[in-house]
Design a protein around this motif. Structure first.
Motif, mmCIF file in Angstrom:
data_model
loop_
_atom_site.group_PDB
_atom_site.id
_atom_site.type_symbol
_atom_site.label_atom_id
_atom_site.label_comp_id
_atom_site.label_asym_id
_atom_site.label_seq_id
_atom_site.Cartn_x
_atom_site.Cartn_y
_atom_site.Cartn_z
ATOM 1 N N GLY A 57 45.724 50.672 38.885
ATOM 2 C CA GLY A 57 46.052 50.474 40.299
ATOM 3 C C GLY A 57 44.847 50.686 41.195
ATOM 4 O O GLY A 57 44.627 49.944 42.165
ATOM 5 N N LEU A 58 44.050 51.700 40.875
ATOM 6 C CA LEU A 58 42.842 51.963 41.661
ATOM 7 C C LEU A 58 41.834 50.824 41.505
ATOM 8 O O LEU A 58 41.212 50.393 42.485
ATOM 9 C CB LEU A 58 42.215 53.296 41.246
ATOM 10 C CG LEU A 58 43.054 54.540 41.568
ATOM 11 C CD1 LEU A 58 42.429 55.769 40.926
ATOM 12 C CD2 LEU A 58 43.207 54.723 43.066
ATOM 13 N N LYS A 59 41.698 50.311 40.294
ATOM 14 C CA LYS A 59 40.791 49.171 40.061
ATOM 15 C C LYS A 59 41.279 47.939 40.807
ATOM 16 O O LYS A 59 40.468 47.181 41.360
ATOM 17 C CB LYS A 59 40.681 48.882 38.564
ATOM 18 C CG LYS A 59 39.898 49.936 37.808
ATOM 19 C CD LYS A 59 39.888 49.638 36.309
ATOM 20 C CE LYS A 59 39.193 50.733 35.530
ATOM 21 N NZ LYS A 59 39.236 50.480 34.079
ATOM 22 N N ALA A 60 42.579 47.726 40.835
ATOM 23 C CA ALA A 60 43.140 46.588 41.570
ATOM 24 C C ALA A 60 42.873 46.728 43.064
ATOM 25 O O ALA A 60 42.558 45.735 43.738
ATOM 26 C CB ALA A 60 44.638 46.485 41.301
ATOM 27 N N THR A 61 42.967 47.938 43.572
ATOM 28 C CA THR A 61 42.676 48.178 44.986
ATOM 29 C C THR A 61 41.230 47.836 45.298
ATOM 30 O O THR A 61 40.938 47.190 46.309
ATOM 31 C CB THR A 61 42.959 49.651 45.349
ATOM 32 O OG1 THR A 61 44.344 49.924 45.127
ATOM 33 C CG2 THR A 61 42.595 49.955 46.784
ATOM 34 N N ILE A 62 40.323 48.244 44.426
ATOM 35 C CA ILE A 62 38.894 47.982 44.640
ATOM 36 C C ILE A 62 38.608 46.481 44.635
ATOM 37 O O ILE A 62 37.783 45.986 45.404
ATOM 38 C CB ILE A 62 38.062 48.725 43.577
ATOM 39 C CG1 ILE A 62 38.186 50.244 43.779
ATOM 40 C CG2 ILE A 62 36.605 48.290 43.619
ATOM 41 C CD1 ILE A 62 37.669 51.070 42.622
ATOM 42 N N ASN A 64 40.770 43.996 45.360
ATOM 43 C CA ASN A 64 41.619 43.231 46.269
ATOM 44 C C ASN A 64 40.875 42.912 47.565
ATOM 45 O O ASN A 64 40.483 43.813 48.296
ATOM 46 C CB ASN A 64 42.889 44.024 46.578
ATOM 47 C CG ASN A 64 43.898 43.257 47.375
ATOM 48 O OD1 ASN A 64 43.586 42.283 48.044
ATOM 49 N ND2 ASN A 64 45.138 43.705 47.315
ATOM 50 N N VAL A 67 42.161 44.458 51.096
ATOM 51 C CA VAL A 67 42.167 45.910 51.293
ATOM 52 C C VAL A 67 40.941 46.297 52.118
ATOM 53 O O VAL A 67 39.856 45.739 51.947
ATOM 54 C CB VAL A 67 42.170 46.628 49.920
ATOM 55 C CG1 VAL A 67 42.019 48.122 50.076
ATOM 56 C CG2 VAL A 67 43.439 46.308 49.164
ATOM 57 N N ALA A 71 39.779 52.007 52.200
ATOM 58 C CA ALA A 71 40.704 52.175 51.074
ATOM 59 C C ALA A 71 39.984 51.949 49.752
ATOM 60 O O ALA A 71 40.241 52.645 48.770
ATOM 61 C CB ALA A 71 41.886 51.221 51.206
ATOM 62 N N LYS A 72 39.078 50.972 49.726
ATOM 63 C CA LYS A 72 38.306 50.716 48.503
ATOM 64 C C LYS A 72 37.431 51.909 48.159
ATOM 65 O O LYS A 72 37.333 52.309 46.999
ATOM 66 C CB LYS A 72 37.447 49.459 48.671
ATOM 67 C CG LYS A 72 38.259 48.187 48.679
ATOM 68 C CD LYS A 72 37.363 46.978 48.825
ATOM 69 C CE LYS A 72 38.185 45.705 48.857
ATOM 70 N NZ LYS A 72 37.368 44.504 48.842
ATOM 71 N N ALA A 75 39.612 54.673 46.788
ATOM 72 C CA ALA A 75 40.043 54.363 45.422
ATOM 73 C C ALA A 75 38.897 54.596 44.441
ATOM 74 O O ALA A 75 39.107 55.113 43.343
ATOM 75 C CB ALA A 75 40.540 52.925 45.338
ATOM 76 N N LYS A 76 37.680 54.217 44.831
ATOM 77 C CA LYS A 76 36.515 54.413 43.961
ATOM 78 C C LYS A 76 36.272 55.898 43.722
ATOM 79 O O LYS A 76 36.008 56.312 42.588
ATOM 80 C CB LYS A 76 35.275 53.761 44.559
ATOM 81 C CG LYS A 76 34.010 54.010 43.774
ATOM 82 C CD LYS A 76 33.263 52.744 43.498
ATOM 83 C CE LYS A 76 31.969 52.935 42.759
ATOM 84 N NZ LYS A 76 32.029 53.689 41.551
#
Length: 82
Positions: A57-62, A64, A67, A71-72, A75-76
């Motif tokens: 999920g965190l990788k998907a956020t980065i 996307n 986003v 937020a990126k 998440a990183k």
């Protein structure tokens, strides 16, 4: 029985909502200061979560494009801390 974390979140949302009455806000503050004062709402908790799913999920956020950079970055940092 309701999830105490959800109940706390609802009362916090009520306090921040400009469309709710002062009486309602006073009631929410009373509940939060009283019976729900010891309820923990840790959104970063990994209790019961699959670490691989969280990392995905965190990788998907980065990745996307829709986003925000903030937020990126968050998440990183969380992914690096895993």
């Amino acid at each position: 029985m309701s999830n105490p974390g959800n109940v706390v979140g609802g009362h916090k949302a009520n306090l921040a909502n400009p469309n709710t009455s002062e009486e309602s806000k006073a009631h929410s503050k009373e509940i939060l200061d009283g019976e729900l004062a010891d309820v923990e709402t840790n959104v970063n908790s990994m209790d019961g979560k699959n670490p691989n799913n969280v990392a995905g999920g965190l990788k998907a956020t980065i990745a996307n494009p829709n986003v925000t950079q903030e937020a990126k970055d968050s998440a990183k940092e969380r992914l690096d801390a895993m």
